[in-house]
Write an enzyme that holds these catalytic residues in place. Structure first.
Site, short mmCIF file in Angstrom:
data_model
loop_
_atom_site.label_atom_id
_atom_site.label_comp_id
_atom_site.label_asym_id
_atom_site.label_seq_id
_atom_site.Cartn_x
_atom_site.Cartn_y
_atom_site.Cartn_z
N GLU A 1 0.82 -1.21 0.00
CA GLU A 1 0.00 0.00 0.00
C GLU A 1 0.85 1.26 0.00
O GLU A 1 1.23 1.76 1.06
CB GLU A 1 -0.92 0.02 1.23
CG GLU A 1 -2.00 -1.03 1.20
CD GLU A 1 -2.95 -0.96 2.39
OE1 GLU A 1 -2.69 -0.18 3.34
OE2 GLU A 1 -3.96 -1.68 2.37
N GLU B 1 -6.07 -7.57 -0.66
CA GLU B 1 -6.37 -7.48 0.78
C GLU B 1 -7.70 -6.75 0.98
O GLU B 1 -7.96 -5.74 0.35
CB GLU B 1 -5.26 -6.69 1.49
CG GLU B 1 -5.46 -6.59 3.00
CD GLU B 1 -4.43 -5.69 3.67
OE1 GLU B 1 -3.21 -5.91 3.50
OE2 GLU B 1 -4.84 -4.73 4.35
C1 IDC Z 1 -2.96 -3.93 10.49
C2 IDC Z 1 -3.14 -5.10 11.43
C3 IDC Z 1 -2.83 -4.67 12.83
C4 IDC Z 1 -1.43 -4.08 12.85
C5 IDC Z 1 -1.34 -2.94 11.83
C6 IDC Z 1 0.06 -2.35 11.74
O1 IDC Z 1 -4.46 -5.58 11.31
O2 IDC Z 1 -2.91 -5.76 13.73
O3 IDC Z 1 -1.16 -3.57 14.14
O4 IDC Z 1 -1.67 -3.43 10.57
O5 IDC Z 1 0.97 -3.28 11.32
C7 IDC Z 1 -4.00 -2.26 5.83
C8 IDC Z 1 -2.67 -2.89 5.87
C9 IDC Z 1 -2.58 -3.91 6.97
C10 IDC Z 1 -3.33 -3.45 8.20
C11 IDC Z 1 -4.80 -3.36 7.84
C12 IDC Z 1 -5.68 -2.96 9.01
O6 IDC Z 1 -2.29 -3.45 4.64
O7 IDC Z 1 -1.22 -4.11 7.28
O8 IDC Z 1 -3.16 -4.42 9.19
N1 IDC Z 1 -4.95 -2.43 6.74
O9 IDC Z 1 -5.36 -1.69 9.46
N2 IDC Z 1 -4.45 -1.44 4.90
C13 IDC Z 1 -5.69 -1.03 5.24
C14 IDC Z 1 -6.03 -1.66 6.42
#
Ligand code: IDC
Length: 519
Positions: A230, A317
């Site tokens: 992202e 995702e």
């Molecule tokens: C989130 C995980 C969370 C973690 C965070 C930071 O769910 O547990 O603490 O990342 O690492 C994304 C990202 C993905 C995120 C997810 C939710 O690709 O890494 O995971 N998210 O926030 N993009 C949109 C949402």
């Protein structure tokens, strides 16, 4: 009706919605109970609710402007007549082989569209336990997934470009690919940039990572490379293109034909930028990510426009909760996304395989397993996903029940059900008591026939657990696990148009947790 009554699979959702809307319109109360057409092998629940301590609701009235009751009465159980949706066999490396990109689609060697549907790990450094052979096999065979995504964070604590053991992370990815291959699944190797908003920030590490991976995985036809999760912050599509122009040739040097997925700006939402200025290479796809409670119709429209305009998009995702990965889940939005992706043949991967205390985690926090998952181990998101994937390892009816709201079935509660196409039943919990550690419910039932005369009727009522019938009157009852089917006896199967049938009832018992369910 609970919002996630709409959260089941498409065909079922529509049937449920039709029956529920018709019922609510007719009776003006938000109660609905199981629908079972007589002689239908598998009952089709239309949702069941208990309306507090109400008295038995009045029989539904057909208002005069609705005209003739026979003509306007709802058909509450169309399920039995509906043809099953044709199902395409699950695409797998052993059958669909190496994939490539044609127009907007991921296709097999013969050019047939292939839709990948599966799950993403959480950060491999943090939740490595789910990468195991047994679970990956289970994902394929039981869950019905045909792709798994291995998310390797580039930054953050434990990130490849920060403080991790790179060798250990590489080995973890290679193991994941090996297990996915043994399970006959496709696998996405994801360079999970996030807090390092611009992928160029750690481009040196990405270059190293993809050099090693494409070298070691060149012979694996089932591997898809996702070069940046992202891009975000002020990263532009031009930045991403410049990054891709460096990383793609590194992969192509070892693996000339592999599908490569490229992230888009604004956390992989700006696919329109990629559409306006695509990468002039073959076998490239572009990423769209969504979190259903945050991203709604406007982003769905963007996906439709892009794909219909010919852009190959891969939803590598998504979550059904908020973009934080937590917060509330939005089943209506999730189902709308699912329907659209299925319609457009867009592949999708659900975030995340962990038992972290967050709404996007597919396992409950208290579940410590790494394989052998039962429905009771799954979070709301996990249950939604197995319902969506429809794999053979979970019985669809059990999934439906697991997703249902359970109602406290107190004396005085009233419910409504359809049966036999034409009879609407009102059920009243006439009494409830406990004895020897078991809970007993006494029900009274009354039915009104709003359409053609019947010669027989039956209605199926789901409970949250197995029940025993203690007594019944003016009906035949049969129990199948958690379901009670109540049918006419020798005297009351014939119910003329506009007539009623009453004085029917039964007593069931279960554990102290016995409850009817709201589907
Ligand atoms: C989130 C995980 C969370 C973690 C965070 C930071 O769910 O547990 O603490 O990342 O690492 C994304 C990202 C993905 C995120 C997810 C939710 O690709 O890494 O995971 N998210 O926030 N993009 C949109 C949402």
């Amino acid at each position: 009706m609970a919002s996630h009554a709409q959260g089941n699979k498409k065909g079922r959702v529509k049937r449920i919605a039709v029956a529920a809307v018709a019922l609510a319109a007719l009776v003006g109360v938000g109660v609905a109970l199981a629908v079972a057409a007589a002689n239908t092998e598998e009952p089709d629940y239309s949702g069941l609710a208990v309306e507090g301590e109400t008295s038995l609701p009045q029989p539904p009235k057909v208002s005069s402007d609705e005209g003739d009751a026979e003509a306007t009465a709802p058909d509450p159980a169309p399920a039995a007549e509906e043809p099953a949706e044709p199902t395409r066999p699950l695409a797998s490396p052993s059958t669909t082989g190496a994939l490539h990109v044609e127009g907007a689609h991921l296709v097999d060697a013969a050019g047939n569209p292939v839709q990948l549907r599966g799950v993403s790990t959480h950060g491999l450094a943090w939740y490595p336990q789910y990468v195991n052979e047994e679970f990956f096999r289970e994902l394929k065979q039981d869950w019905g997934a045909n792709v798994v995504r291995l998310a390797l964070y580039s930054a953050e604590e434990g990130g490849y470009a920060t403080d991790a053991s790179r060798t250990a992370l590489n080995e973890q990815v290679l193991k994941g690919v090996e297990y996915a291959t043994k399970a006959d699944m496709y696998v996405v190797v994801d360079w999970h940039n996030l807090t390092d908003g611009n992928p160029q920030t750690n481009q040196w590490a990405a270059a190293e990572f993809f050099r090693v991976m494409s070298r070691d995985l060149a012979q694996h036809d089932n591997v898809i490379y996702e070069i940046c999760n992202e891009p975000n912050g002020d990263t532009t599509w031009a930045d991403v293109k410049a990054y891709a122009a460096e990383i793609i040739p590194i992969i192509r040097a070892n693996d000339p034909d592999a599908v490569i997925v490229v992230g888009t700006p604004t956390w992989s939402q700006d696919i329109q930028d990629a559409a306006a200025d695509p990468i002039a290479e073959s076998n490239i796809m572009y990423t769209l990510h969504f979190y259903a409670a945050t991203h709604q119709a406007d982003l769905r429209e963007r996906l439709r426009t892009a794909v219909e305009g010919g852009l190959p998009v891969f939803v590598t995702e998504f979550g059904i909760c908020e973009a934080s990965g937590d917060g509330k889940v939005d089943y209506d939005s999730a189902d709308a996304w699912l329907e659209l992706m299925d319609e457009l043949d867009v592949s999708y991967i659900c975030w995340n395989l962990s038992n972290k205390k967050e709404a996007s985690a597919l396992f409950k926090p208290k579940c410590k397993k790494a394989s052998g998952f039962a429905l009771s181990d799954l979070s709301d998101a996990g249950l939604w996903l197995v319902d969506a994937l429809g794999g053979p390892g979970f019985n669809a009816k059990d999934v439906m029940l697991a997703r249902a709201d359970k109602k406290s079935n107190k004396a005085g509660a009233a419910m409504m059900a359809f049966s036999s196409d034409t009879i609407q039943w009102q059920l009243n919990v006439a009494d409830k008591w406990k004895e020897d550690g078991r809970t007993f419910f006494k029900y009274d039932m009354a039915g009104s026939n709003y359409s053609a005369a019947t010669e027989k009727w039956s209605v199926t009522i789901p409970f949250n657990e197995d029940i025993s019938v203690e007594d019944s009157w003016n009906c035949e009852v049969s129990v199948d696990g958690n379901e009670l089917t109540v049918s006419n006896d020798a005297h009351n199967g014939t119910v003329g148009a506009g007539d009623t049938v009453g004085n029917v009832g039964f007593i069931v018992s279960g554990t102290g947790k016995l409850a009817v369910v709201d589907l």
